[in-house]
Design an enzyme around this catalytic site. Structure first.
Site, PDB file in Angstrom:
ATOM      1  N   ASP A   1       2.482  -2.271   0.047  1.00  0.00           N
ATOM      2  CA  ASP A   1       2.231  -0.749  -0.130  1.00  0.00           C
ATOM      3  C   ASP A   1       1.495  -0.393   0.780  1.00  0.00           C
ATOM      4  OD1 ASP A   1       3.308  -1.525  -4.023  1.00  0.00           O
ATOM      5  OD2 ASP A   1       4.964  -0.891  -1.443  1.00  0.00           O
TER       6      ASP A   1
ATOM      7  N   SER B   1      -2.503   4.536   2.665  1.00  0.00           N
ATOM      8  CA  SER B   1      -1.454   4.372   0.731  1.00  0.00           C
ATOM      9  C   SER B   1      -0.578   4.658   0.923  1.00  0.00           C
ATOM     10  CB  SER B   1      -3.138   3.944  -0.194  1.00  0.00           C
ATOM     11  OG  SER B   1      -3.347   4.188  -1.281  1.00  0.00           O
ATOM     12  N   ARG B   2       0.550   3.747   0.469  1.00  0.00           N
ATOM     13  CA  ARG B   2       1.909   4.456   0.862  1.00  0.00           C
ATOM     14  C   ARG B   2       2.110   5.422  -0.762  1.00  0.00           C
ATOM     15  NH1 ARG B   2       5.752   0.486   4.405  1.00  0.00           N
ATOM     16  NH2 ARG B   2       4.226  -0.266   5.255  1.00  0.00           N
ATOM     17  N   VAL B   3       1.294   4.751  -1.759  1.00  0.00           N
ATOM     18  CA  VAL B   3       0.919   5.934  -3.364  1.00  0.00           C
ATOM     19  C   VAL B   3       0.280   7.163  -2.806  1.00  0.00           C
ATOM     20  CG1 VAL B   3      -0.445   5.744  -5.299  1.00  0.00           C
ATOM     21  CG2 VAL B   3       1.544   3.173  -4.543  1.00  0.00           C
ATOM     22  N   GLY B   4      -0.877   6.678  -2.514  1.00  0.00           N
ATOM     23  CA  GLY B   4      -2.045   8.138  -1.899  1.00  0.00           C
ATOM     24  C   GLY B   4      -2.864   8.623  -2.962  1.00  0.00           C
TER      25      GLY B   4
END
Lengths: 181, 503
Positions: free
Chosen positions: B340, B365-368
């Protein structure tokens, strides 16, 4: 004996022909002839000759005819075939595979039983019955004496092992106790 | 708790008295050939894929290849002492490792056996199989709780959440393991159990890491699983799965865990070695065809579970070593597509003095922001923007005075942020302090500080805040956001510091 897949396939081909050619009596006869061939090849040192690429196939055919008179046509053809395909070294494995198929057909299992002291007749009888019920086959017991197992028996049927020896139980106890601490 | 010898003896007596050996049939086979860490077994016709088998000298193996006539077994241990003709027994189990709290603080090998010389694992041992299907879609929950690494550059701009998989990727000696170590140290008191899996590393490096963790009191919440370079490839292959099983135990009992795989490049190489010895057909770069599945099934097991399943999480930080910054090579691209997000570390930045050597522009960071507390989001949004503008203009930095005011301002701000984001090793920073210092920089309070004094400013300012205004930091910690009161208090504190303090 370890039976390779190649030997198994050759043996099964011949076995199939045997079933069609007449069933059990034919198979028994062929098996005896194969065993005879194997013994002769081994004892007269024919293997290197039959494998020699310098010798013509016709000559090898002659040698086979002379060494094994009076065998069935299909068995003769079988031997010609494996010589021509240069697979004659696998003959012992093929014989073992043929026997396996024979036992399979007759519902016979060969069981190796290792004991510390020889089996009494009564024990042999009871073992035969119990194993027969367990494996659902009629049993041929091959006995071996091995004092190192101390007592009990180690039973090997094909790929399945039943370790009911004193040595086996001591080993298991040893492992279990070690796991505690 | 010491065990008394009387207890041992009575326990053993009981065991011996009640020993009921179950006699049952087991599958057996014969060793045809053995060498190079693998064995070919004739027989074992009933064995299942990945089943554990046992050699006469007690060594274990795993059934890897099931072929027509024979079984290819990879030996989980030393292959000396195994010879042709040995009888091999199937155990009916798949490979499993001990799991549970007894492992915390210990260093174990890939089979879960302790190697730190502190005695056997205590307590009733639960075991788990190392291979498992990952949690399904329904059992999962969105990642929303932060995992604080303590590293400003990461927590500010590439934040990681609990249950996320974030890749640490870069050339050798760029600081990948250093970031992982600092993250572990920062989990002290955060209620996160850390698992560090060393795959193919130098034993000395791993020993040093354990010593460092002990020095910072981090071993109290860490498990180290070591399959160092001298271990057989088979053990290097299963080590990450063993660590993951340990992590899953915590995740499925409602707790949070962090697992670090150092590194998956060596893991892929160990798997390639075993596969080639087993004559599996080689593919690209001689890796076997299922090298993607090797990593995907491992990393998919890191997740956050929803409340119905305990609410626990397992965060994964895999490490990948690139050659000459080539992120388009086979294994790096595989793992990038699985995780991710990724954190790129570059040697150029490292040698230019920017440590941690993060390339913020390319890292993702794909969650961010969902993985940040609100306070951090409030200050960090500006940060990424300022840094992006700075990078665009960085080329003009050499022209010095020939620039207009806005460009000049952007460059000045950017260099100062860059200074703030530098961080020494083994000094992870608590999140309240991070918020405070980044607030100061992004709101221009450091614009009048000379660039080479910015780090000193930071140290002195944070010391000032902890000593004179701990309530402000506490407020950030408790509210998890910067309320108007907190903001005013911060402004006042900064002004006070700049008036009086020296840096």
């Amino acid at each position: 004996m370890q039976i390779g897949s190649l030997a198994r396939r050759y043996a099964r081909a011949l076995f199939g022909l045997g079933i069609e050619a007449g069933g059990d009596p034919v198979l028994d006869r062929w098996f005896e002839q194969l065993q005879r061939a194997g013994t002769i090849f081994r004892e007269t040192g024919l293997y290197p000759v039959l494998e020699n690429p310098g010798i013509q196939f016709e000559q090898k055919r002659q040698i086979l005819d002379n060494a094994l008179p009076g065998i069935d046509t299909f068995v003769r053809n079988f031997l010609y075939l494996i010589v021509s395909k240069n697979r004659v070294r696998l003959l012992d494995q093929m014989i073992a595979a043929f026997q396996t198929d024979l036992y399979e057909r007759r519902g016979i299992a060969v069981v190796d039983v290792r004991t510390a002291i020889p089996l009494t007749d009564d024990q042999r009888q009871r073992l035969n019955t119990r194993l027969g019920n367990y494996l659902k086959k009629s049993i041929i017991i091959r006995e071996e004496i091995d004092p190192s197992i101390v007592g009990g028996a180690v039973i090997l049927a094909g790929d399945k092992l039943i370790d009911a020896s004193v040595l086996g139980r001591l080993d298991a106890l040893h492992d279990q106790l070690l796991q505690l601490y | 708790m010491a065990i008394r010898s009387e207890d041992i003896i009575s326990n053993l007596r009981g065991q011996i008295e009640h020993f009921g050996a179950m006699v049952s049939a087991v599958d057996v086979g014969t060793v045809q050939e053995v060498g190079d860490g693998i064995a070919r077994i004739y027989g074992l016709s009933g064995v299942k894929a990945s089943e554990l088998v046992e050699f006469p000298n007690g060594t274990l193996g795993m059934a890897f290849n099931l072929e027509e006539d024979s079984v290819g077994v990879i030996i989980l241990g030393s292959y000396e002492g195994i010879k042709e003709g040995d009888q091999v027994r199937a155990t009916g189990r798949v490979v499993e490792v001990p799991v549970g709290d007894a492992l915390v603080g210990r260093v174990v090998n890939a089979l879960g056996q302790p190697i730190d010389g502190k005695g056997p694992l205590l307590g009733g041992m639960k075991t788990r199989p190392i291979e498992r299907v990952a949690p399904g879609v329904i059992t999962r929950e969105e990642v929303s709780v932060p995992l604080q690494t303590g590293i400003k550059a990461i927590d500010a701009m590439i934040p990681i959440g609990r249950g996320q998989r974030e890749l640490l990727i870069g050339d050798r000696s760029t600081g990948k393991t250093a970031i992982a170590t600092d993250t572990i140290i920062n989990q002290k008191g955060q209620d996160v159990i850390c698992i560090y899996v060393a795959i193919g590393q130098k034993a000395s490096k791993t020993a040093q890491l354990v010593a460092t963790l002990e020095q910072f009191g981090a071993m109290d919440h860490t498990i180290v699983v070591a399959a160092t370079a001298d271990e057989p490839a088979a053990l290097q292959y299963i080590a990450p799965y063993a660590g993951c099983a340990m992590g899953e135990e915590f995740m499925e009992t409602g707790r949070d865990a962090l697992i670090i795989y150092d590194d998956l490049s060596k893991h892929a190489i160990a798997y390639r070695e075993v596969s080639l010895l087993m004559r599996r057909p080689p593919g690209r770069e001689a890796f076997p065809g299922d090298v993607f599945y090797l990593h995907s099934r491992l990393l998919e097991r890191a997740a956050r579970l929803n409340k119905n399943y305990g609410g626990g999480s397992l965060t994964a930080l895999p490490l990948i070593e690139t050659q000459a910054n080539d992120v388009s090579a086979y294994i790096p691209t595989n793992v990038i597509s699985i995780t991710d997000g990724q954190i790129f570390l570059e040697p150029d930045l490292f040698y230019a003095g920017i440590r941690p050597a993060l390339n913020v522009g390319v890292s993702v960071s794909r969650v961010g922001g969902k993985a940040q507390i609100k306070a951090y989001r409030q200050v960090a949004g500006r940060l990424k923007l300022d840094m992006a503008q700075f990078r665009e203009l960085a080329a003009f930095a050499q022209f010095g005075s020939d620039l207009d005011k806005t460009t000049r301002a952007s460059l000045d701000r950017g260099t100062r942020i860059q200074e703030i984001l530098k961080q020494p090793q083994y000094e992870p920073m608590p999140v309240d302090q991070q918020v405070a210092i980044i607030y100061a920089v992004t709101n221009g309070y450091t614009d009048d500080v000379p660039v080479d004094r910015v780090r000193a400013f930071e140290t002195a300012f944070l010391r000032f805040m902890t000593q004179s205004h701990p309530d402000v930091l506490q407020a950030i910690r408790t509210d998890k956001q910067i309320t108007d009161t907190t903001q005013n208090a911060l402004n006042a504190a900064i002004a006070e510091f700049k008036r009086n303090a020296t840096y």
